[in-house]
Design a protein around this motif. Structure first.
Motif, PDB file in Angstrom:
ATOM      1  N   ARG A 202       0.846  -1.188   0.000  1.00 47.04           N
ATOM      2  CA  ARG A 202       0.000   0.000   0.000  1.00 47.04           C
ATOM      3  C   ARG A 202       0.885   1.241   0.000  1.00 47.04           C
ATOM      4  NH1 ARG A 202      -4.884   2.294   1.159  1.00 47.04           N
ATOM      5  NH2 ARG A 202      -4.891   4.086   2.587  1.00 47.04           N
ATOM      6  N   GLY A 203       0.572   2.170  -0.904  1.00 48.44           N
ATOM      7  CA  GLY A 203       1.332   3.416  -0.983  1.00 48.44           C
ATOM      8  C   GLY A 203       2.468   3.397  -1.966  1.00 48.44           C
ATOM      9  N   HIS A 239       5.472  -7.696 -17.015  1.00 53.72           N
ATOM     10  CA  HIS A 239       5.889  -6.302 -17.206  1.00 53.72           C
ATOM     11  C   HIS A 239       6.793  -5.887 -16.047  1.00 53.72           C
ATOM     12  CE1 HIS A 239       3.115  -5.546 -20.557  1.00 53.72           C
ATOM     13  NE2 HIS A 239       2.279  -6.337 -19.899  1.00 53.72           N
ATOM     14  N   THR A 240       7.723  -4.991 -16.359  1.00 51.27           N
ATOM     15  CA  THR A 240       8.702  -4.547 -15.369  1.00 51.27           C
ATOM     16  C   THR A 240       8.432  -3.097 -14.979  1.00 51.27           C
ATOM     17  OG1 THR A 240      10.387  -6.072 -16.220  1.00 51.27           O
ATOM     18  CG2 THR A 240      11.153  -4.212 -14.906  1.00 51.27           C
ATOM     19  N   PHE A 241       8.296  -2.858 -13.679  1.00 53.28           N
ATOM     20  CA  PHE A 241       7.957  -1.550 -13.131  1.00 53.28           C
ATOM     21  C   PHE A 241       9.125  -0.985 -12.323  1.00 53.28           C
ATOM     22  CE2 PHE A 241       3.987  -3.765 -13.775  1.00 53.28           C
ATOM     23  CZ  PHE A 241       3.074  -2.788 -14.137  1.00 53.28           C
ATOM     24  N   THR A 242       9.288   0.315 -12.399  1.00 52.61           N
ATOM     25  CA  THR A 242      10.130   1.039 -11.453  1.00 52.61           C
ATOM     26  C   THR A 242       9.197   1.703 -10.453  1.00 52.61           C
ATOM     27  OG1 THR A 242      11.808   1.467 -13.131  1.00 52.61           O
ATOM     28  CG2 THR A 242      11.856   2.840 -11.151  1.00 52.61           C
ATOM     29  N   VAL A 243       9.469   1.485  -9.156  1.00 55.07           N
ATOM     30  CA  VAL A 243       8.553   1.958  -8.121  1.00 55.07           C
ATOM     31  C   VAL A 243       9.339   2.594  -6.988  1.00 55.07           C
ATOM     32  CG1 VAL A 243       6.939   0.096  -8.693  1.00 55.07           C
ATOM     33  CG2 VAL A 243       8.538  -0.194  -6.786  1.00 55.07           C
ATOM     34  N   SER A 244       8.621   3.369  -6.169  1.00 57.86           N
ATOM     35  CA  SER A 244       9.184   3.849  -4.905  1.00 57.86           C
ATOM     36  C   SER A 244       8.151   3.614  -3.815  1.00 57.86           C
ATOM     37  CB  SER A 244       9.557   5.333  -4.989  1.00 57.86           C
ATOM     38  OG  SER A 244       8.408   6.129  -5.189  1.00 57.86           O
ATOM     39  N   ASP A 245       8.622   3.225  -2.652  1.00 59.40           N
ATOM     40  CA  ASP A 245       7.726   2.904  -1.548  1.00 59.40           C
ATOM     41  C   ASP A 245       7.493   4.125  -0.669  1.00 59.40           C
ATOM     42  OD1 ASP A 245       7.386   0.217  -2.255  1.00 59.40           O
ATOM     43  OD2 ASP A 245       9.299  -0.327  -1.319  1.00 59.40           O
ATOM     44  N   ARG A 481      -8.440  12.346   5.413  1.00 59.03           N
ATOM     45  CA  ARG A 481      -8.004  11.954   4.078  1.00 59.03           C
ATOM     46  C   ARG A 481      -7.374  10.560   4.101  1.00 59.03           C
ATOM     47  NH1 ARG A 481      -8.258  14.599  -0.319  1.00 59.03           N
ATOM     48  NH2 ARG A 481      -8.635  16.842  -0.412  1.00 59.03           N
ATOM     49  N   ASP A 482      -7.617   9.812   3.028  1.00 57.42           N
ATOM     50  CA  ASP A 482      -7.025   8.489   2.895  1.00 57.42           C
ATOM     51  C   ASP A 482      -5.503   8.612   2.978  1.00 57.42           C
ATOM     52  OD1 ASP A 482      -7.088   5.779   2.632  1.00 57.42           O
ATOM     53  OD2 ASP A 482      -7.865   5.741   0.591  1.00 57.42           O
ATOM     54  N   ASP A 483      -4.894   7.672   3.655  1.00 60.32           N
ATOM     55  CA  ASP A 483      -3.475   7.747   4.012  1.00 60.32           C
ATOM     56  C   ASP A 483      -2.707   6.657   3.269  1.00 60.32           C
ATOM     57  OD1 ASP A 483      -0.990   7.662   5.210  1.00 60.32           O
ATOM     58  OD2 ASP A 483      -1.740   7.116   7.196  1.00 60.32           O
ATOM     59  N   PHE A 484      -1.888   7.059   2.301  1.00 56.75           N
ATOM     60  CA  PHE A 484      -1.110   6.085   1.537  1.00 56.75           C
ATOM     61  C   PHE A 484       0.320   5.938   2.062  1.00 56.75           C
ATOM     62  CE2 PHE A 484      -4.532   7.278  -1.306  1.00 56.75           C
ATOM     63  CZ  PHE A 484      -4.949   6.042  -1.769  1.00 56.75           C
ATOM     64  N   GLN A 485       0.591   6.530   3.231  1.00 56.08           N
ATOM     65  CA  GLN A 485       1.917   6.404   3.824  1.00 56.08           C
ATOM     66  C   GLN A 485       2.003   5.217   4.773  1.00 56.08           C
ATOM     67  OE1 GLN A 485       4.581   8.404   2.858  1.00 56.08           O
ATOM     68  NE2 GLN A 485       3.011   8.978   1.360  1.00 56.08           N
ATOM     69  N   ASN A 486       0.866   4.734   5.242  1.00 62.70           N
ATOM     70  CA  ASN A 486       0.846   3.641   6.217  1.00 62.70           C
ATOM     71  C   ASN A 486      -0.046   2.513   5.723  1.00 62.70           C
ATOM     72  OD1 ASN A 486       2.344   4.816   8.673  1.00 62.70           O
ATOM     73  ND2 ASN A 486       0.894   6.441   8.150  1.00 62.70           N
ATOM     74  N   GLN A 487       0.198   1.317   6.228  1.00 61.51           N
ATOM     75  CA  GLN A 487      -0.512   0.134   5.778  1.00 61.51           C
ATOM     76  C   GLN A 487      -1.866   0.001   6.467  1.00 61.51           C
ATOM     77  OE1 GLN A 487       1.051  -1.603   3.135  1.00 61.51           O
ATOM     78  NE2 GLN A 487       2.191   0.306   3.448  1.00 61.51           N
ATOM     79  N   GLY A 489      -4.548  -1.339   8.716  1.00 58.54           N
ATOM     80  CA  GLY A 489      -4.420  -2.060   9.984  1.00 58.54           C
ATOM     81  C   GLY A 489      -3.344  -1.518  10.886  1.00 58.54           C
ATOM     82  N   ASP A 490      -2.431  -0.687  10.361  1.00 61.79           N
ATOM     83  CA  ASP A 490      -1.425  -0.018  11.186  1.00 61.79           C
ATOM     84  C   ASP A 490      -2.129   1.062  12.003  1.00 61.79           C
ATOM     85  OD1 ASP A 490       0.615   1.666  12.170  1.00 61.79           O
ATOM     86  OD2 ASP A 490       1.911   1.273  10.446  1.00 61.79           O
ATOM     87  N   THR A 491      -1.933   1.066  13.295  1.00 61.03           N
ATOM     88  CA  THR A 491      -2.650   2.038  14.132  1.00 61.03           C
ATOM     89  C   THR A 491      -2.191   3.471  13.883  1.00 61.03           C
ATOM     90  OG1 THR A 491      -1.082   1.620  15.942  1.00 61.03           O
ATOM     91  CG2 THR A 491      -3.158   0.380  15.967  1.00 61.03           C
ATOM     92  N   SER A 492      -1.127   3.641  13.079  1.00 58.79           N
ATOM     93  CA  SER A 492      -0.712   4.985  12.667  1.00 58.79           C
ATOM     94  C   SER A 492      -1.407   5.428  11.391  1.00 58.79           C
ATOM     95  CB  SER A 492       0.810   5.035  12.462  1.00 58.79           C
ATOM     96  OG  SER A 492       1.495   4.766  13.662  1.00 58.79           O
ATOM     97  N   GLU A 493      -2.064   4.511  10.684  1.00 59.48           N
ATOM     98  CA  GLU A 493      -2.764   4.870   9.444  1.00 59.48           C
ATOM     99  C   GLU A 493      -3.876   5.852   9.799  1.00 59.48           C
ATOM    100  OE1 GLU A 493      -5.620   5.189   6.600  1.00 59.48           O
ATOM    101  OE2 GLU A 493      -6.091   3.768   8.230  1.00 59.48           O
TER     102      GLU A 493
END
Length: 562
Positions: A202-203, A239-245, A481-487, A489-493
């Motif tokens: 996620r994110g 397919h090959t992707f370049t991604v950042s987490d 707002r929806d949070d794409f920095q945390n997973q 179920g993470d209580t920080s989400e």
């Protein structure tokens, strides 16, 4: 009720024989030619015996049901024989016209369209709806849809299809684009661990694919290639992707090979310990596949066994599906005493229907809070677990729709407090019985659902109480707002953290900028895109079962209710 049509009366054609006359003239023996045979009977008048369109006159839809321009043969994927008989396009269109007049919720707002002006069934159906709008200016019927029946059956039965198992959010649709991962399906290629790292989380932001710059590519041709890579057509396609987490500027390379993926309704169940008791958390993404019945019951059993004192139900990406499963879920939250002899939802049909369901022909009885398995993926009659809660925290976005909103409305109808954390729901108190005719399944809005208090007017959505949105039904809770920095179920989400904060002290986090905008990415960027920057990247329309209320019951692909 069965829709049987008498056999069509066909004009007969009779071949004419030309009498051959013997030539005169003398001949040896002088024998005369044999007498000519009697003429054949006159043919009947041609034309006039088939169906015709008469303005303002609607024949019974059953007269035209299953009379098909191109009849199917054999059985469908559920083993049901196709009911098709030889017919015509006109009969298919006349069925659509009469079926709409009999069952459509806003039947008096539909124009009487001459089928002779159409050469295909889908464009005709597309025009058979109201053009009215809601108080906020949105189309009243923004849900009119049809699709091939084989696609509907595949989705309803959760038939696998080629995919990576990743759900995408487009936070910015034009350059510089921002495409993120909302979640991944358990056990899918996207969730595979390679060199100690899950392929996608996620994110994760998608930066390029097969050397094409997802962020900055301007041409439509490039966007088409990006879409082809995001949504593979065949199993094994790679397919090959370049991604950042999230949380890092570092990039990495991921190669994904498509597999047959079935969407999982429940992707996370957990118990969160707090100083005031354990809180249950469930990510429930769809009511649609038949497997949703068992998966949500299993999740609720896990929480019941753990003895949780509160529930955070994450419906932020749940667009709807089987209304019966929504009823079961609501019962499992509220328990026996709160739901006993109460209505989960009553279907309100068009005024001409009276107290009769115009689809089934049966008395319009209320839908109860179902207390047992119904036979989708649980044994019919099996007891369901309950949490016996008088309050539930529901996480929402603009993608929270239809059957998910029926859970909110149904629980509010029996005075279970629903605390909404996230954003405005989609606003769909309406539903349908999917109806196949000649290989096309039609979704025409046939009912509005109302709860035990006879309320169902939420066409502009349910709204957290601190929202600035001027329309919708105000509900206790917080805009987040929806949070794409945390997973998930993470209580920080952000959404989950806000639910736990509200549970603890009744307060909300500070309002984010643009608090009424849809943060989910489901509808693309919230602001108007600058099309001069490049072609717009858009997600495909969600499967119809992902954002509707479906009245189907086990063993009945035509959608008749019990």
């Amino acid at each position: 009720m069965p829709m049987n049509r008498p056999s069509a009366i066909l004009a007969s054609a009779i071949l004419f024989g030309l009498a051959a006359c013997g030539g005169g003239g003398g001949g040896g023996g002088g024998s005369s030619a044999p007498p000519a045979p009697p003429p054949p009977p006159s043919p009947p008048p041609s034309g006039g015996s088939g169906p015709t369109y008469t303005p303002g006159v609607y024949e019974d839809a059953s007269l035209f049901k299953d009379q098909c321009e191109t009849p199917r043969t054999g059985v469908d994927i559920e083993g049901n024989p196709f009911p098709d008989e030889a017919g015509s396009l006109l009969e298919e269109l006349l069925w659509l016209r009469s079926w709409t007049d009999e069952t459509y919720l806003w039947r008096t707002e539909v124009p009487d369209l001459d089928p002779d002006n159409y050469t295909a069934r889908v464009p005709y159906f597309d025009d058979l709806k109201t053009s009215a709008v809601t108080a906020s200016g949105e189309a009243k019927d923004d849900f009119h849809f049809s699709e091939p029946t084989e696609d509907y059956l595949a989705a309803r039965n959760s038939a696998p299809s080629p995919a990576y198992g990743a759900s995408y959010a487009i936070l910015a649709a034009t350059p510089p684009r921002d495409v993120r991962i909302r979640y991944v399906e358990p056990g899918s290629p996207a969730a595979e661990i390679v060199s100690g790292q899950q392929n996608l989380i996620r994110g994760t932001r998608l930066l390029s694919v097969d050397g094409i710059d997802i962020v900055n590519a301007a041409s439509q041709a490039a966007v088409n290639q990006i879409n082809a890579a995001l949504f593979p057509d065949t199993v094994g396609e790679s397919h090959t992707f370049t991604v950042s987490d999230p949380g890092t500027s570092a990039t990495r390379t991921v190669t994904l090979s498509a597999a047959n993926i079935s969407r999982q309704p429940v992707i996370r169940t957990s118990v969160i310990p707090t100083a005031t008791g354990d809180v249950g958390y469930i990510v429930f993404n769809t009511f649609s596949p038949f497997s949703s019945e068992k998966q949500i019951a299993d999740a609720m059993q896990t929480l019941a066994t753990a003895g949780v004192t509160d529930l955070v139900l994450d419906l932020r990406y749940n667009g709807g599906g089987l209304l019966a499963v929504a009823s079961q879920l609501s019962y499992m939250i509220a328990g026996n005493s709160r739901t006993s002899n109460r209505t989960f939802e009553l279907l309100r049909f068009n005024a001409a229907a009276g107290n009769i369901n115009p689809v089934t022909g049966e008395v319009n009885s209320p839908i109860p809070f179902y207390r047992t398995g119904l036979g989708f993926s649980l044994t019919n009659g099996a007891s369901l677990p309950t949490l016996d809660l008088g309050r539930v925290y529901i996480l929402s976005t603009g993608s929270t729709c239809s059957a998910s909103e029926a859970v909110i409305n149904g629980l509010r109808g029996i005075d279970v407090e629903v605390v909404l954390i996230g954003d405005i729901t989609c606003g769909k108190p309406y539903g349908f019985y999917p109806q196949d005719n000649c290989g096309q399944t039609y979704y025409t809005i046939q009912f509005q659902g109302v709860n035990d208090k006879n309320f169902g007017d939420f066409a502009d959505g349910f709204v957290p109480a601190n929202s600035s949105f001027a329309f919708g039904v105000e509900t206790p809770g917080c805009v987040v707002r929806d949070d794409f920095q945390n997973q998930l179920g993470d209580t920080s989400e952000a959404l989950l953290a806000a639910a736990l904060q509200y549970r603890s002290d009744g307060t909300c986090p500070a309002l984010p900028p643009g608090a009424s905008a849809d943060p989910s990415g489901e509808k693309g960027t919230a602001s108007a895109p600058d099309e001069t920057l490049g072609a717009r990247l858009e997600l495909p329309e969600p499967d119809v079962l992902e954002n509707n209320m479906d009245l189907s019951m086990p063993g009945d692909y035509r959608g008749r209710s019990q």
